[in-house]
Design a protein around this motif. Structure first.
Motif, PDB file in Angstrom:
ATOM      1  N   LEU A 278       0.830  -1.207   0.000  1.00 28.63           N
ATOM      2  CA  LEU A 278       0.000   0.000   0.000  1.00 28.63           C
ATOM      3  C   LEU A 278       0.863   1.255   0.000  1.00 28.63           C
ATOM      4  CD1 LEU A 278      -2.605  -1.104   2.675  1.00 28.63           C
ATOM      5  CD2 LEU A 278      -3.029  -0.874   0.221  1.00 28.63           C
ATOM      6  N   LYS A 279       0.411   2.246  -0.735  1.00 30.76           N
ATOM      7  CA  LYS A 279       1.073   3.550  -0.746  1.00 30.76           C
ATOM      8  C   LYS A 279       0.115   4.565  -0.113  1.00 30.76           C
ATOM      9  CE  LYS A 279       4.269   1.745  -3.381  1.00 30.76           C
ATOM     10  NZ  LYS A 279       4.420   0.414  -2.871  1.00 30.76           N
ATOM     11  N   TYR A 280       0.653   5.408   0.755  1.00 31.56           N
ATOM     12  CA  TYR A 280      -0.139   6.455   1.397  1.00 31.56           C
ATOM     13  C   TYR A 280      -0.008   7.727   0.562  1.00 31.56           C
ATOM     14  CZ  TYR A 280      -1.480  10.008   4.782  1.00 31.56           C
ATOM     15  OH  TYR A 280      -2.075  11.073   5.409  1.00 31.56           O
ATOM     16  N   ARG A 281      -1.120   8.427   0.381  1.00 37.78           N
ATOM     17  CA  ARG A 281      -1.075   9.655  -0.412  1.00 37.78           C
ATOM     18  C   ARG A 281      -2.093  10.662   0.104  1.00 37.78           C
ATOM     19  NH1 ARG A 281      -2.178  10.094  -6.921  1.00 37.78           N
ATOM     20  NH2 ARG A 281      -1.932  12.331  -7.054  1.00 37.78           N
ATOM     21  N   LYS A 282      -1.696  11.942   0.047  1.00 36.76           N
ATOM     22  CA  LYS A 282      -2.599  13.059   0.329  1.00 36.76           C
ATOM     23  C   LYS A 282      -2.825  13.795  -0.989  1.00 36.76           C
ATOM     24  CE  LYS A 282      -1.135  14.236   5.028  1.00 36.76           C
ATOM     25  NZ  LYS A 282      -0.624  15.329   5.876  1.00 36.76           N
ATOM     26  N   VAL A 283      -4.062  14.218  -1.207  1.00 29.97           N
ATOM     27  CA  VAL A 283      -4.373  15.047  -2.372  1.00 29.97           C
ATOM     28  C   VAL A 283      -5.196  16.238  -1.916  1.00 29.97           C
ATOM     29  CG1 VAL A 283      -4.238  13.197  -4.106  1.00 29.97           C
ATOM     30  CG2 VAL A 283      -6.417  13.665  -2.982  1.00 29.97           C
ATOM     31  N   ASN A 284      -5.090  17.296  -2.666  1.00 27.13           N
ATOM     32  CA  ASN A 284      -5.845  18.507  -2.365  1.00 27.13           C
ATOM     33  C   ASN A 284      -7.215  18.462  -3.015  1.00 27.13           C
ATOM     34  OD1 ASN A 284      -3.731  19.775  -0.908  1.00 27.13           O
ATOM     35  ND2 ASN A 284      -2.754  20.304  -2.846  1.00 27.13           N
ATOM     36  N   ARG A 285      -8.108  19.248  -2.466  1.00 26.75           N
ATOM     37  CA  ARG A 285      -9.444  19.413  -3.034  1.00 26.75           C
ATOM     38  C   ARG A 285      -9.308  19.744  -4.521  1.00 26.75           C
ATOM     39  NH1 ARG A 285     -12.221  24.208  -3.509  1.00 26.75           N
ATOM     40  NH2 ARG A 285     -14.461  23.960  -3.780  1.00 26.75           N
ATOM     41  N   LYS A 286     -10.111  19.087  -5.329  1.00 29.58           N
ATOM     42  CA  LYS A 286     -10.180  19.241  -6.791  1.00 29.58           C
ATOM     43  C   LYS A 286      -9.054  18.554  -7.555  1.00 29.58           C
ATOM     44  CE  LYS A 286     -13.030  23.363  -6.976  1.00 29.58           C
ATOM     45  NZ  LYS A 286     -13.289  24.625  -7.657  1.00 29.58           N
ATOM     46  N   ASP A 287      -8.098  17.911  -6.857  1.00 28.85           N
ATOM     47  CA  ASP A 287      -7.073  17.137  -7.559  1.00 28.85           C
ATOM     48  C   ASP A 287      -7.716  15.902  -8.194  1.00 28.85           C
ATOM     49  OD1 ASP A 287      -5.079  18.883  -6.800  1.00 28.85           O
ATOM     50  OD2 ASP A 287      -4.128  17.505  -5.376  1.00 28.85           O
ATOM     51  N   PHE A 288      -7.204  15.522  -9.356  1.00 34.15           N
ATOM     52  CA  PHE A 288      -7.694  14.336 -10.055  1.00 34.15           C
ATOM     53  C   PHE A 288      -6.789  13.139  -9.783  1.00 34.15           C
ATOM     54  CE2 PHE A 288      -9.734  17.660 -12.503  1.00 34.15           C
ATOM     55  CZ  PHE A 288     -10.993  17.130 -12.745  1.00 34.15           C
ATOM     56  N   LEU A 289      -7.412  11.992  -9.552  1.00 32.85           N
ATOM     57  CA  LEU A 289      -6.689  10.724  -9.455  1.00 32.85           C
ATOM     58  C   LEU A 289      -6.826   9.946 -10.759  1.00 32.85           C
ATOM     59  CD1 LEU A 289      -7.869   9.791  -5.879  1.00 32.85           C
ATOM     60  CD2 LEU A 289      -5.630  10.643  -6.538  1.00 32.85           C
ATOM     61  N   LEU A 290      -7.872  10.253 -11.500  1.00 30.55           N
ATOM     62  CA  LEU A 290      -8.126   9.618 -12.787  1.00 30.55           C
ATOM     63  C   LEU A 290      -8.866  10.610 -13.663  1.00 30.55           C
ATOM     64  CD1 LEU A 290      -8.203   6.923 -14.532  1.00 30.55           C
ATOM     65  CD2 LEU A 290     -10.499   6.588 -13.562  1.00 30.55           C
ATOM     66  N   LYS A 291      -8.470  10.665 -14.934  1.00 31.55           N
ATOM     67  CA  LYS A 291      -9.189  11.484 -15.912  1.00 31.55           C
ATOM     68  C   LYS A 291      -9.664  10.588 -17.047  1.00 31.55           C
ATOM     69  CE  LYS A 291      -6.781  15.834 -15.059  1.00 31.55           C
ATOM     70  NZ  LYS A 291      -5.941  16.892 -15.643  1.00 31.55           N
ATOM     71  N   GLU A 292     -10.716  11.052 -17.692  1.00 30.66           N
ATOM     72  CA  GLU A 292     -11.264  10.346 -18.844  1.00 30.66           C
ATOM     73  C   GLU A 292     -10.132  10.024 -19.829  1.00 30.66           C
ATOM     74  OE1 GLU A 292     -15.147  11.021 -21.674  1.00 30.66           O
ATOM     75  OE2 GLU A 292     -13.919  12.764 -21.156  1.00 30.66           O
ATOM     76  N   TYR A 293     -10.174   8.834 -20.409  1.00 28.49           N
ATOM     77  CA  TYR A 293      -9.217   8.314 -21.398  1.00 28.49           C
ATOM     78  C   TYR A 293      -7.923   7.796 -20.786  1.00 28.49           C
ATOM     79  CZ  TYR A 293     -12.459  10.889 -24.350  1.00 28.49           C
ATOM     80  OH  TYR A 293     -13.594  11.390 -24.932  1.00 28.49           O
ATOM     81  N   GLU A 294      -7.736   7.938 -19.476  1.00 26.96           N
ATOM     82  CA  GLU A 294      -6.587   7.321 -18.821  1.00 26.96           C
ATOM     83  C   GLU A 294      -6.978   5.910 -18.378  1.00 26.96           C
ATOM     84  OE1 GLU A 294      -4.721  11.375 -16.781  1.00 26.96           O
ATOM     85  OE2 GLU A 294      -5.654   9.867 -15.505  1.00 26.96           O
TER      86      GLU A 294
END
Length: 193
Positions: A29-45
């Motif tokens: 497992l990898k731990y990660r923090k993201v900010n509001r509105k950050d994308f983890l996946l976008k269309e076509y990826e």
């Protein structure tokens, strides 16, 4: 509670892992923090990860032909989220995964997922049960949209998930429940009377 404890408490509701199995899982497992509105996946990826939310909220959505965002799913602490179809087929996604607020998560990559299934059969059981729960929730949502009025959907949702209403912006909740933000405002105003 640390992120791994939250996950292990969740797993314990469905199966038991030995200390060695828990350690193997932690190593993948990898731990990660993201900010509001950050994308983890976008269309076509291609979606290559499962996300286990430990703090915050994620949303899973797509853009419709008429330019609206259709929210299909949310994930709050203790919930998994992924584009399961893209993850399993390794084909491009039609969806987006985005942070609704600052979010912390544990990430399981596709290659590690397959290895863990081979080495820890209990995780196969766990993820199968998670998929069954997700399928049941999807059916319940479809039933609500097809069989209940918009007002009944809203009331049932806020009674079942009162904290959600505080976390998720009104326009996203409206999209998830299948109506416009304007209609949501009208329902909220009616409820306050």
């Amino acid at each position: 509670m640390n992120p791994h404890e939250l996950l292990f408490n969740h797993i314990k509701r469905f199966t038991t892992l030995s200390p060695d199995q828990e350690q193997l899982l932690v190593s993948k497992l990898k731990y990660r923090k993201v900010n509001r509105k950050d994308f983890l996946l976008k269309e076509y990826e291609v979606c290559s990860c499962y996300y286990f939310v430990t703090k915050g909220c994620l949303r899973f959505y797509r853009n419709t032909e008429n330019g609206f965002e259709q929210v299909l799913q949310f994930a709050i602490p203790g919930w998994w989220l992924s584009d399961f179809q893209s993850f399993e087929t390794q084909k491009p996604s039609e969806y987006f995964i985005q942070a609704v607020q600052n979010t912390e998560m544990l990430i399981l990559h596709q290659s590690d997922y397959q290895e863990l299934f081979s080495e820890v059969p209990e995780l196969n059981t766990y993820f199968r049960l998670m998929m069954q729960k997700a399928y049941t929730a999807s059916l319940k949502k479809m039933e609500l949209i097809l069989c209940e009025s918009a007002e009944e959907r809203y009331l049932q949702f806020i009674n079942s998930f009162p904290d959600f209403v505080q976390i998720v912006p009104q326009y996203m909740l409206a999209s998830f429940l299948g109506f416009t933000p304007q209609f949501m405002s009208m329902l909220r105003a009616k409820k306050e009377l």
